[in-house]
Design a protein around this motif. Structure first.
Motif, mmCIF file in Angstrom:
data_model
loop_
_atom_site.group_PDB
_atom_site.id
_atom_site.type_symbol
_atom_site.label_atom_id
_atom_site.label_comp_id
_atom_site.label_asym_id
_atom_site.label_seq_id
_atom_site.Cartn_x
_atom_site.Cartn_y
_atom_site.Cartn_z
ATOM 1 N N ALA A 1 -1.468 11.021 6.005
ATOM 2 C CA ALA A 1 -2.161 10.442 4.849
ATOM 3 C C ALA A 1 -3.334 9.585 5.304
ATOM 4 C CB ALA A 1 -1.182 9.615 4.021
ATOM 5 N N LEU A 2 -3.156 8.838 6.387
ATOM 6 C CA LEU A 2 -4.242 7.996 6.879
ATOM 7 C C LEU A 2 -5.377 8.831 7.462
ATOM 8 C CD1 LEU A 2 -2.111 5.159 8.456
ATOM 9 C CD2 LEU A 2 -3.508 5.024 6.390
ATOM 10 N N ASP B 1 3.873 14.543 4.764
ATOM 11 C CA ASP B 1 5.182 14.235 5.334
ATOM 12 C C ASP B 1 5.208 12.867 6.010
ATOM 13 O OD1 ASP B 1 6.248 16.652 4.544
ATOM 14 O OD2 ASP B 1 5.780 17.655 6.424
ATOM 15 N N TYR B 2 4.100 12.479 6.652
ATOM 16 C CA TYR B 2 4.076 11.250 7.435
ATOM 17 C C TYR B 2 2.852 10.405 7.084
ATOM 18 C CZ TYR B 2 7.543 13.575 10.384
ATOM 19 O OH TYR B 2 8.659 14.212 10.837
ATOM 20 N N THR C 1 -8.344 10.514 -5.679
ATOM 21 C CA THR C 1 -7.091 11.155 -5.291
ATOM 22 C C THR C 1 -6.237 10.165 -4.510
ATOM 23 O OG1 THR C 1 -8.116 13.346 -5.179
ATOM 24 C CG2 THR C 1 -6.051 13.051 -3.979
ATOM 25 N N LEU C 2 -5.002 9.995 -4.957
ATOM 26 C CA LEU C 2 -4.075 9.132 -4.224
ATOM 27 C C LEU C 2 -3.381 9.957 -3.146
ATOM 28 C CD1 LEU C 2 -2.352 6.974 -6.997
ATOM 29 C CD2 LEU C 2 -4.537 6.631 -5.842
ATOM 30 N N LEU C 3 -3.342 9.436 -1.956
ATOM 31 C CA LEU C 3 -2.700 10.107 -0.827
ATOM 32 C C LEU C 3 -1.303 9.505 -0.660
ATOM 33 C CD1 LEU C 3 -5.790 9.982 1.556
ATOM 34 C CD2 LEU C 3 -5.112 11.841 0.018
ATOM 35 N N GLU C 4 -0.291 10.316 -0.909
ATOM 36 C CA GLU C 4 1.088 9.835 -0.918
ATOM 37 C C GLU C 4 1.836 10.273 0.341
ATOM 38 O OE1 GLU C 4 2.211 9.893 -5.606
ATOM 39 O OE2 GLU C 4 2.297 11.826 -4.578
ATOM 40 N N VAL C 5 2.914 9.557 0.636
ATOM 41 C CA VAL C 5 3.813 9.924 1.732
ATOM 42 C C VAL C 5 5.147 10.316 1.109
ATOM 43 C CG1 VAL C 5 4.942 9.165 3.845
ATOM 44 C CG2 VAL C 5 2.632 8.367 3.299
ATOM 45 N N GLU C 6 5.601 11.495 1.441
ATOM 46 C CA GLU C 6 6.759 12.080 0.763
ATOM 47 C C GLU C 6 8.001 11.212 0.837
ATOM 48 O OE1 GLU C 6 9.310 15.919 1.835
ATOM 49 O OE2 GLU C 6 7.296 16.434 1.139
ATOM 50 N N PRO D 1 8.134 7.507 -1.893
ATOM 51 C CA PRO D 1 7.561 7.817 -3.210
ATOM 52 C C PRO D 1 7.312 6.602 -4.085
ATOM 53 C CG PRO D 1 9.888 8.356 -3.177
ATOM 54 C CD PRO D 1 9.526 8.000 -1.760
ATOM 55 N N GLN D 2 7.937 5.458 -3.781
ATOM 56 C CA GLN D 2 7.779 4.277 -4.635
ATOM 57 C C GLN D 2 6.640 3.359 -4.209
ATOM 58 O OE1 GLN D 2 9.416 3.985 -7.516
ATOM 59 N NE2 GLN D 2 10.204 6.003 -6.924
ATOM 60 N N ASP D 3 5.983 3.662 -3.085
ATOM 61 C CA ASP D 3 4.942 2.747 -2.592
ATOM 62 C C ASP D 3 3.781 2.613 -3.569
ATOM 63 O OD1 ASP D 3 6.429 2.223 -0.378
ATOM 64 O OD2 ASP D 3 5.181 3.346 1.035
#
Length: 290
Positions: free
Chosen positions: A222-223, A217-218, A185-190, A193-195
């Motif tokens: 995610a970390l 959100d932050y 699962t990839l943990l994204e930051v809203e 989005p391009q990271d």
């Protein structure tokens, strides 16, 4: 004095500045419903709609575009006045504005060391989001991810903005090559989005093949999810330096993606570095990076 409630005006200022009731609620530590109610109360008091509410979007009305900057200026002046009275009598102070994730994961854990070395200097930490080069009158400096200090400001680079994946040790052990991310699962930051697409493209992995995602959100959230083993997060060095050193997180791949323009800067007004308390803080920042 004939004014709406201060709480309502603060909600309006944050919503206009951030362009979102949700972000305003996060900054002020209240619910989105509370922000919406407070904004509506101010609008009724003023007799003007400050926002044009459409499906899934929030736009400023003409009144909101005129009112917003003036309200922000008023709050800056109020904060500066309050700050001037809060200063420790007879003691030097440095006020540093940083993003919430940088504060939590890099600056605050290191401040006890500064306080032990320089007990006569008080460091106040203000968390801030929005324009990374904004420098309010009551701030000594800001440490932000930016293109540079910005017009009229001075500064120096602290860290690069390199991105790289991190994961809890048990999960990282399953990652032998970037293509193995397809099973995780990839943990994204809203707001970034391009990271992940940028890092995956550099690794030669088709982002369309990685369908399991969790969005936050932050970066701090995610970390934390990565620390709890929920997936793989993208990190920047200052956010995870302590966790990597302690073995709580692992960097499974050597590949990092540098940002061409952005980096971490400490940004301040020209000449501020000549003031002894801030100069001491700058020298400490340089030493603690090493």
């Amino acid at each position: 004095m004939n004014l709406p409630s201060l709480k309502g005006l603060r909600a309006v200022e944050a919503a206009i500045r951030l362009g979102s009731f949700t972000r305003a609620a996060d900054e002020l530590n209240v619910t989105q419903t509370a922000i919406s109610r407070l904004v509506r109360e101010v609008e009724l008091w003023l007799g003007h709609s400050l926002f044009e509410r459409r499906a899934n979007t929030l736009e400023l009305s003409e009144s909101g575009r005129v009112f917003g900057p003036r309200l922000s200026d008023a709050f800056r002046e109020l904060e500066a006045a309050v700050s001037s009275l809060q200063r420790r009598p007879g003691g030097p102070a440095v006020t540093i504005a940083v993003g919430p994730t940088f504060a939590m994961r890099w600056l605050i854990p290191r401040l006890p060391g500064f306080q032990r070395a320089h007990p006569g200097i008080e460091v106040r930490v203000v968390t801030a989001i929005g324009d990374p080069t904004e420098l309010r009158p009551d701030w000594t400096a800001t440490i932000r991810l930016a293109d540079g200090p910005g017009a009229g400001h001075a500064g120096r680079q602290l860290f690069t903005a390199a991105l790289f994946p991190v994961a809890a040790p048990a999960l990282a052990a399953q990652l032998k090559k970037p293509a193995d991310l397809a099973r995780q699962t990839l943990l994204e930051v809203e707001h970034s989005p391009q990271d992940w697409p940028r890092w995956l493209a550099a690794a030669g992995v088709d982002p369309a093949k990685l369908r399991r995602r969790l969005s936050f959100d932050y970066s701090a959230f995610a970390l934390q999810a990565a620390l709890d083993g929920l997936g793989v997060a993208l990190a920047r060095a200052p956010y995870v330096a302590d966790d990597l050193a302690a073995g709580r997180l692992v960097k499974p791949f050597e590949l990092t993606v540098e940002e061409e323009r952005r980096a971490w800067y400490v940004i301040h007004r020209p000449g501020a570095e000549k003031e002894t308390p801030f100069l001491v803080f700058l020298e400490w920042l340089a030493a603690v990076q090493e």
